[in-house]
Motif scaffolding. Structure first.
Motif, mmCIF file in Angstrom:
data_model
loop_
_atom_site.group_PDB
_atom_site.id
_atom_site.type_symbol
_atom_site.label_atom_id
_atom_site.label_comp_id
_atom_site.label_asym_id
_atom_site.label_seq_id
_atom_site.Cartn_x
_atom_site.Cartn_y
_atom_site.Cartn_z
ATOM 1 N N CYS A 288 -57.116 33.772 -29.037
ATOM 2 C CA CYS A 288 -56.287 34.407 -27.993
ATOM 3 C C CYS A 288 -55.471 35.544 -28.622
ATOM 4 N N ILE A 289 -55.479 36.685 -27.963
ATOM 5 C CA ILE A 289 -54.700 37.824 -28.481
ATOM 6 C C ILE A 289 -53.411 38.016 -27.670
ATOM 7 N N PHE A 290 -53.131 37.071 -26.790
ATOM 8 C CA PHE A 290 -51.913 37.073 -25.973
ATOM 9 C C PHE A 290 -51.741 38.381 -25.204
ATOM 10 N N CYS A 291 -52.846 38.843 -24.653
ATOM 11 C CA CYS A 291 -52.808 40.079 -23.865
ATOM 12 C C CYS A 291 -52.122 39.847 -22.514
ATOM 13 N N GLY A 292 -52.151 38.587 -22.032
ATOM 14 C CA GLY A 292 -51.484 38.262 -20.774
ATOM 15 C C GLY A 292 -52.304 38.561 -19.526
ATOM 16 N N CYS B 75 -54.785 36.911 -18.259
ATOM 17 C CA CYS B 75 -55.019 35.694 -17.471
ATOM 18 C C CYS B 75 -53.783 35.348 -16.639
ATOM 19 N N HIS C 8 -52.866 30.849 -20.430
ATOM 20 C CA HIS C 8 -53.028 30.789 -21.891
ATOM 21 C C HIS C 8 -52.071 29.776 -22.516
ATOM 22 N N CYS D 55 -60.828 37.027 -19.533
ATOM 23 C CA CYS D 55 -60.335 36.913 -20.913
ATOM 24 C C CYS D 55 -61.165 37.763 -21.880
HETATM 25 S S1 SF4 Z 1 -56.689 36.583 -21.276
HETATM 26 FE FE1 SF4 Z 1 -55.223 34.965 -21.678
HETATM 27 S S2 SF4 Z 1 -56.308 33.498 -22.982
HETATM 28 FE FE2 SF4 Z 1 -57.485 35.413 -23.021
HETATM 29 S S3 SF4 Z 1 -56.743 36.512 -24.823
HETATM 30 FE FE3 SF4 Z 1 -55.540 37.245 -23.063
HETATM 31 S S4 SF4 Z 1 -53.704 35.895 -23.038
HETATM 32 FE FE4 SF4 Z 1 -55.255 34.910 -24.363
#
Ligand code: SF4
Ligand code: SF4
Length: 478
Positions: free
Chosen positions: A385-389, A391, A402, A435
């Motif tokens: 997980c890259i914590f892109c947010g 999701c 996440h 994701c």
């Molecule tokens: S979409 Fe959600 S689970 Fe996937 S990398 Fe981004 S924060 Fe992590």
């Protein structure tokens, strides 16, 4: 007309959608009629090998269990009664070989002036037609056909949103006189659910259909019209109920007698009561790049999927997988010899080797881009997980996927998961789809729910299921 929306979601704009016309498919030489189709339990067969049957004849019913009758969909002879192997367990089925007569026999007691029919007669016609088994909770009647009780239904929501990657389109369903039939179907439903507020939710982009429906329902003061964006998963029962009624909680939606029915089901209600037509046909949208042509076909219930693929699938490539109904929540078909039943409205054919084009910014994720592929997230390598947010921003349930994923995938099962709203998940699979690290977030959330239940945490009331196609499929990865 009321305009509303919900937080999160995703606009799909897939190519390879079917043309809006409906094509009559050829009569199959043989049908396989499962004795359970849609809501309710498996019914008992009423026929034996060698019996001659007519299309429309009831060949299975069980008035004591929560169920709806099933019918022969063609004229012919009962060849065999067999067990079909679905991934959710075996279901008995009646195999009928056809004679060449395409006619069907109507149900007794139907009436074009349905207003003259008693409530009891209408409910009997609906039950006998099998229409009561459609959608997530069935249609309530005096028989055991739904988890709702007709007189207790407080809100009936009719869903015409077209939010999935591929849909059976409204123009195909409501062409010509079908629009009038649809409105008659709503009036019939109002009669059997007299206390219900009736809400009609239509895709806001279908301007002509909206105009026609508004004109034709002007005198129906009990009907409230909603114009909603076709953003997935707006059509999901819980998301729709939350958008229209402000009720998101799973328990509340179940307990308060909310019924959600599709446009196709309302048409089946009309056909059963006015024309005496049982559910012996279904319209299926052939979607995705694998078909010779993207068309809508009307087929008899029980037609083996291999009969459809034999005629319409592009045979120059043998590497297609077929996904019934919503490609985001269903897996690929394990066995093409299984039949289409009343619940199938689309078959998506995509290459087994497809690489999903993924959005790398939220802006691109929520903007409809021509040519973007869509498919469950089952193909590529999982990365951290890259914590892109993404999701979190896209989740229609307002939870933080996440965060829950972090606990669930490490098997850390505690009250924290409930506090984070794990049971609010509506199982739309958008978090897995979006994701960029291709983490099967939704699957981990589902596993977390199952573990909580195993460990004795209280589960909310049984969840609403979008459809019953999961029985067809290989393990769902999303
Ligand atoms: S979409 Fe959600 S689970 Fe996937 S990398 Fe981004 S924060 Fe992590
Ligand atoms: S599957 Fe559940 S957690 Fe994931 S986006 Fe849908 S509602 Fe949110």
């Amino acid at each position: 007309m009321i305009k509303k929306t919900f937080h999160g979601g995703y606009y799909f704009n897939c190519e390879d959608k079917p043309r809006e016309k409906v094509i009559e498919s050829v009569l199959p030489p043989m049908v396989v009629i499962p004795l359970k189709q849609g809501f309710g339990r498996e019914v008992k067969p009423l026929v034996t090998v060698g019996d001659k049957v007519k299309a429309g004849q009831i060949i299975g019913r069980d008035d004591h269990g929560v169920s709806s009758p099933v019918h022969a969909s063609i004229n012919g002879n009962v060849e065999r009664i067999t067990k079909l192997k679905y991934s959710t367990g075996p279901i008995n089925a009646v195999i009928i070989t056809a004679d060449s007569n395409p006619d069907w026999q109507p149900l007794a007691g139907n009436n074009r002036n349905w207003q003259l029919l008693s409530l009891e007669k209408i409910e009997t016609l609906l039950y006998s037609s099998g229409a009561t088994s459609l959608d997530s909770k069935g249609i309530p009647t005096r028989f055991k056909t739904s988890s709702n009780v007709g007189r207790d239904v407080s809100d009936l929501i009719i869903q015409g949103i077209e939010d999935r990657p591929y849909n059976l389109s409204l123009p195909a369903l409501l062409a010509g006189e079908r629009c009038t039939h649809f409105i008659e179907g709503i009036k019939i439903l109002q009669k059997i659910m007299p206390r219900a507020n009736i809400h009609l939710a239509i895709n806001r982009n279908r301007r002509e259909i909206k105009r026609e429906l508004i004109q034709k329902t002007e005198d129906l003061k009990w009907l409230t019209f909603y114009s909603l964006p076709p953003r997935y998963p707006q059509g999901n029962d819980r998301v729709l109920a939350a958008t229209i009624l402000g009720k998101r909680d799973r328990k509340t939606v179940d307990a308060e007698g909310i019924a959600v029915l599709s446009v196709g089901t309302v048409l089946n209600v009309h056909d059963a009561v006015v024309e005496g037509k049982p559910v012996i046909e279904t319209i299926i949208a052939l979607c995705g790049p694998g078909w010779k042509e993207n068309i809508n076909i009307r087929v008899r219930v029980g037609t083996p999927i291999e009969t459809i693929t034999g005629i319409y699938l592009d045979q120059t490539n043998s590497n297609w997988m077929i996904i019934p109904n919503n490609p985001l929540t269903s897996g690929a078909l394990a066995d093409f010899s299984l039949p289409v039943d009343r619940t199938i409205t689309s078959l998506t054919a995509v290459s087994k080797n497809i690489k999903v084009q993924r959005p790398w910014s939220l802006l691109s994720a929520i903007s409809p881009l021509k040519g973007r592929g869509c498919s469950p997230n089952i193909y590529d390598e999982v990365k951290p997980c890259i914590f892109c947010g993404y999701c979190e921003e896209i989740c229609p349930a307002g939870i933080i996927p996440h965060l829950i994923d972090k606990y669930a995938r490490r098997n850390i099962i505690s009250n924290e998961l409930i506090r984070y709203g794990i049971f609010e998940c509506v199982e739309c699979n958008l978090c897995s789809y979006i994701c960029p690290s291709k983490i099967p977030v939704a699957r981990h959330i589902k596993l977390g729910q199952q573990r909580l239940i195993e460990y004795g945490f209280t589960e909310p009331e049984a969840g609403l299921k979008e459809d019953t196609v999961e029985k067809y499929c290989l393990g769902q990865e999303g």
